[in-house]
Design a protein around this motif. Structure first.
Motif, short mmCIF file in Angstrom:
data_model
loop_
_atom_site.label_atom_id
_atom_site.label_comp_id
_atom_site.label_asym_id
_atom_site.label_seq_id
_atom_site.Cartn_x
_atom_site.Cartn_y
_atom_site.Cartn_z
N UNK A 443 40.69 46.79 34.37
CA UNK A 443 40.88 45.41 33.92
C UNK A 443 41.31 44.47 35.05
N UNK A 444 42.34 44.79 35.86
CA UNK A 444 42.70 43.86 36.94
C UNK A 444 41.56 43.62 37.92
N UNK A 445 40.84 44.70 38.26
CA UNK A 445 39.73 44.55 39.20
C UNK A 445 38.63 43.69 38.61
N UNK A 446 38.38 43.85 37.30
CA UNK A 446 37.35 43.07 36.66
C UNK A 446 37.70 41.58 36.64
N UNK A 447 38.97 41.27 36.37
CA UNK A 447 39.39 39.87 36.35
C UNK A 447 39.19 39.24 37.74
N UNK A 448 39.53 40.00 38.78
CA UNK A 448 39.30 39.48 40.14
C UNK A 448 37.81 39.26 40.39
N UNK A 449 36.99 40.19 39.92
CA UNK A 449 35.54 40.05 40.10
C UNK A 449 35.01 38.83 39.36
N UNK A 546 34.82 47.54 30.27
CA UNK A 546 34.78 46.09 30.31
C UNK A 546 34.24 45.57 31.64
N UNK A 547 34.15 46.45 32.65
CA UNK A 547 33.51 46.02 33.88
C UNK A 547 32.07 45.58 33.65
N UNK A 548 31.46 46.07 32.55
CA UNK A 548 30.10 45.66 32.22
C UNK A 548 30.02 44.16 31.93
N UNK A 754 38.47 54.54 37.93
CA UNK A 754 37.80 53.69 36.94
C UNK A 754 36.34 53.45 37.28
N UNK A 755 35.92 53.83 38.48
CA UNK A 755 34.52 53.65 38.89
C UNK A 755 33.65 54.85 38.54
#
Length: 756
Positions: A443-449, A546-548, A754-755
């Motif tokens: 989730x944190x990485x996705x928000x940054x992306x 959710x990275x999708x 998470x990857x």
């Protein structure tokens, strides 16, 4: 549907092309009249097809630029340009065929979902497996799924399984699932035969919901696509005016025909829809169903992102975090968990699945319970290995005043936002199971992306308490938190943010449906089944990742950009060709050939939307995945040991201070934990460096590894030669080590695991 209706594009292209080539052969042989007849026949076929499409558009009361193609064909025949008319007919047929083929290619991923829907299931009975229609499966049925078979309905695994989930998630590698985990319909058994208990009917299962969503997606069209017909209102009069002006100034109707020939706006008619549909196809491959081109464009235009918390930024399902037992209890934490999980094997409760999964993760051998009784509000009880085991709420399991250790466990759960399940063995309180809804590691990485992709504001909207919501918001990195929101409150927040910029609302529950419908584009997480939120949303994530969403936004923006390029280049070239034709330098035949080339170029540009673009985050190389998965398995096995650090520290709160549990803990830390951290230093950090682009990105984790080893070593020296005053320092060191380990594990889960 008759075969010629399905093949009309191919038949039109074949007939016009054969007639054009036949006419050229006849002309070369000196048979001028037969050649003109062949070319005229081809033109009449094109004119007939164009007339039918214009009549259909008129019945729908829609303007259409197809009128230009009709005028070009009619004009060429009128001025005696039979060869030019035949070339125009082939150009028209080619465009129609390219459009049909391109749309079929772009929709392939969506259509494949429908084609593979399961039709039957194998019910496991006392007399053996019995094949039944999937519609006859009921909740609670035990089903058998053989190797290579599709899981017919959602269910809970009764044993381990290896699944191919690519149809729903787009991930090509098989996934290992443990006993007690939920499995979704539509995935394929990539391993040995396994059994599951059905938790939904076929109609309510995940795959049926996905198919309904696909039907909705294929029924929609994009504003960009519909703009072609609106464009006709301006483009057609301008084209006719330019053609008429060329005719009047040159006193030559052939120039007017030449202008009409190159004026057909196929880049707008074909390229824009193809690029948008290609984007929908790419998103489907990534596990995201977009309900039409309009939703894809809104997704690309979004600037404010609103998240629900539970099930969106968090996992949405409980995970066992710790087992609290009395210091002098007769049963260890592992024993309490084994007994509890043995009883919960017979329960369909959501917490039961988490407890059984946790026991299997720890390698515990469960027993078959006897005389199981489950009552709503009172929990579940049964006999396990001769002991009566009772699980449930405190009031049902621990009558009377609560012991101090249980009060402390409840206080800890309150502060951590955890759920509690109380366990009594032979009517004596034996332990408290703590379960939490963890934040998704990505989730944190996705928000940054998402911020990097153009999202300017991120808001957390939840019905949860403010303190819990603020904690999640800080960790994930949102700009604002709106807590204690009921469905009406969420709707009000969305409308307020809508005044700022186009909004994207992400949720997964029934209470999110109004907000999803009100946002510019609603995104629902339906990986565990179709809900009201999926019906209300414009975009649905069928993968529990959710990275999708970041991938889908990048795909949407790239598709819209590619559509713009295709239309801009194609229409620009067409406009230049129109001016050249009006000036008399481009005869109708050459113009038709040139326009055909322009169409093909525009469609080729549009189809580049199918090519995978830049991912929102670095990925692990296939060669490193096996190593990372092995280390992640060890990482999960270490989690109970990490929680023991806190439990042992809690036990040092009052005399007499027993350092025996501390020494036992240290032995395990030195043998298991430090060995795992050293393996990560040697194997995991190089994998991270390759994925993230250099060793500098992993320097913080390497420093943490060194700090963990230092703290364990210091704790060992203190415990080996203690003085009474050291007890406070030992307890402080344990809490400090626990905090470092929790933070370190979270960083590894976000950065690498998470990857996977």
């Amino acid at each position: 549907m008759r075969w010629w209706t399905r093949r009309r594009e191919q038949l039109l292209f074949a007939a016009t092309t054969i007639l054009l080539l036949a006419g050229l052969a006849l002309a070369a042989a000196g048979a001028g009249a037969p050649a003109d007849l062949a070319w005229t026949t081809a033109a009449v076929l094109g004119l007939t097809y164009s007339t039918v499409t214009l009549i259909a558009a008129a019945r729908r009361r829609e303007p259409s630029v197809d009128v230009i193609a009709w005028l070009a064909l009619a004009g060429a025949l009128w001025v005696g340009e039979a060869l030019a008319a035949a070339v125009i007919a082939v150009m028209l047929a080619t465009g129609v065929l390219l459009e049909a083929r391109a749309e079929a290619r772009a929709r392939r991923e969506l259509s494949a979902l429908v084609a593979r829907a399961p039709r039957t299931a194998r019910r496991d009975t006392g007399a053996g497996p019995v094949e039944v229609p999937v519609a006859e499966v009921t909740v609670g049925d035990r089903l058998l799924v053989g190797a290579g078979e599709i899981v017919p309905v959602d269910g809970r695994l009764l044993g381990p399984a290896v699944l191919d989930e690519s149809a729903l998630t787009g991930e090509p590698l098989p996934v290992e699932r443990r006993a007690g985990e939920d499995v979704r319909s539509g995935v394929v058994n990539a391993g040995q035969v396994f059994r599951l208990t059905a938790t939904t009917t076929a109609e309510a299962s995940t795959y049926a919901g996905v198919l309904r969503l696909v039907d909705q997606a294929q029924a929609q069209s994009a504003p960009f696509v519909r703009m072609a017909d609106r464009f006709a209102v301006i483009f057609v009069p301008v084209t006719l005016a330019l053609a008429g002006l060329a005719w009047i100034l040159a006193a030559d109707p052939v120039r007017a025909v030449a202008v009409l020939v190159v004026a057909t706006p196929c880049p707008l008619l074909l390229a824009a829809p193809i690029a948008i549909i290609s984007g929908i196809s790419r998103a489907a491959r990534a596990g995201v169903v977009v309900k039409g081109g309009g939703a894809l464009e809104q997704l690309a235009a979004g600037r404010v992102l609103l998240f629900d918390k539970t099930g969106t930024l968090t996992a949405g399902r409980p995970v066992l975090s710790d087992v609290v037992t009395p210091v002098t209890g007769p049963i260890s934490a592992t024993g309490v968990l084994r007994l509890a999980a043995s009883v919960d094997q017979s329960s369909a409760h959501v917490l039961a699945g988490a407890i059984v999964t946790a026991a299997h993760d720890r390698g515990l051998r469960l027993s078959t319970p006897e005389r199981v009784e489950e009552r709503h509000g009172h929990g579940i009880a049964g006999l396990v290995d001769g002991h009566r085991v009772h699980l449930g709420k405190a009031a049902a399991v621990v009558p009377g005043p609560l012991p101090a250790w249980i009060r402390q466990a409840r206080r800890r759960a309150l502060l951590d936002g955890s759920l509690t399940v109380f366990v009594a063995v032979d009517d004596v309180p034996a332990g408290v199971l703590l379960l939490e809804d963890p934040i998704r590691p990505q989730a944190p990485r996705m928000v940054r992306a998402l911020r990097g992709a153009g999202i300017g504001r991120v808001v957390l909207v939840t019905g949860d308490r403010a303190d819990t919501a603020e904690t999640v918001g800080r960790i994930v990195g949102v700009d604002a938190v709106r807590a204690d929101c009921d469905p009406a409150g969420k709707l009000a927040v969305v409308r307020a943010e809508q005044d700022r910029a186009p909004t994207i609302m992400v949720g997964d529950g029934i209470n999110d449906a109004p907000a999803l419908a009100a946002a510019s584009v609603g995104v629902a997480l339906a990986a565990r089944g179709a809900t009201a939120s999926a019906e209300a949303a414009d975009v649905v994530l069928t993968v529990d990742r959710i990275g999708a969403l970041a991938d889908a936004i990048l795909i949407a923006r790239r598709s819209r950009r590619v559509a713009g390029w295709a239309v801009g280049i194609g229409m620009g070239l067409s406009a230049v060709a129109m001016l050249v034709a009006a000036a008399g330098y481009l005869p109708p035949v050459a113009g038709a050939v040139l326009q055909e080339g322009i169409d093909v170029a525009a469609i080729a540009i549009a189809l580049t939307a199918l090519i995978p673009g830049r991912p929102h985050a670095a990925v692990i190389r296939p060669a490193d995945i096996a190593t990372a998965q092995r280390l992640y398995t060890e990482h999960q096995e270490i989690r109970p040991l990490v929680e023991r650090v806190r439990t042992v520290a809690d036990a040092l709160d009052q005399p007499p201070y027993d350092l025996g549990p501390v020494r036992t803990l240290l032995d395990d830390l030195e043998v298991r934990l430090l060995a795992h951290e050293r393996a990560e230093e040697a194997e995991l950090l190089p994998i991270m460096a390759r994925a993230l682009g250099g060793t500098e990105a992993t320097s913080g984790l390497s420093r943490t590894h060194a700090e963990i080893e230092h703290q364990v070593s210091r704790l060992r020296r203190t415990v080996d030669d203690p003085i009474p005053e050291d007890v406070t320092d030992i307890r402080r060191q344990l809490y400090g080590l626990y905090a470092i380990l929790r933070l370190h594990n979270a960083q590894e889960e976000e950065g690498v695991f998470s990857r996977l």
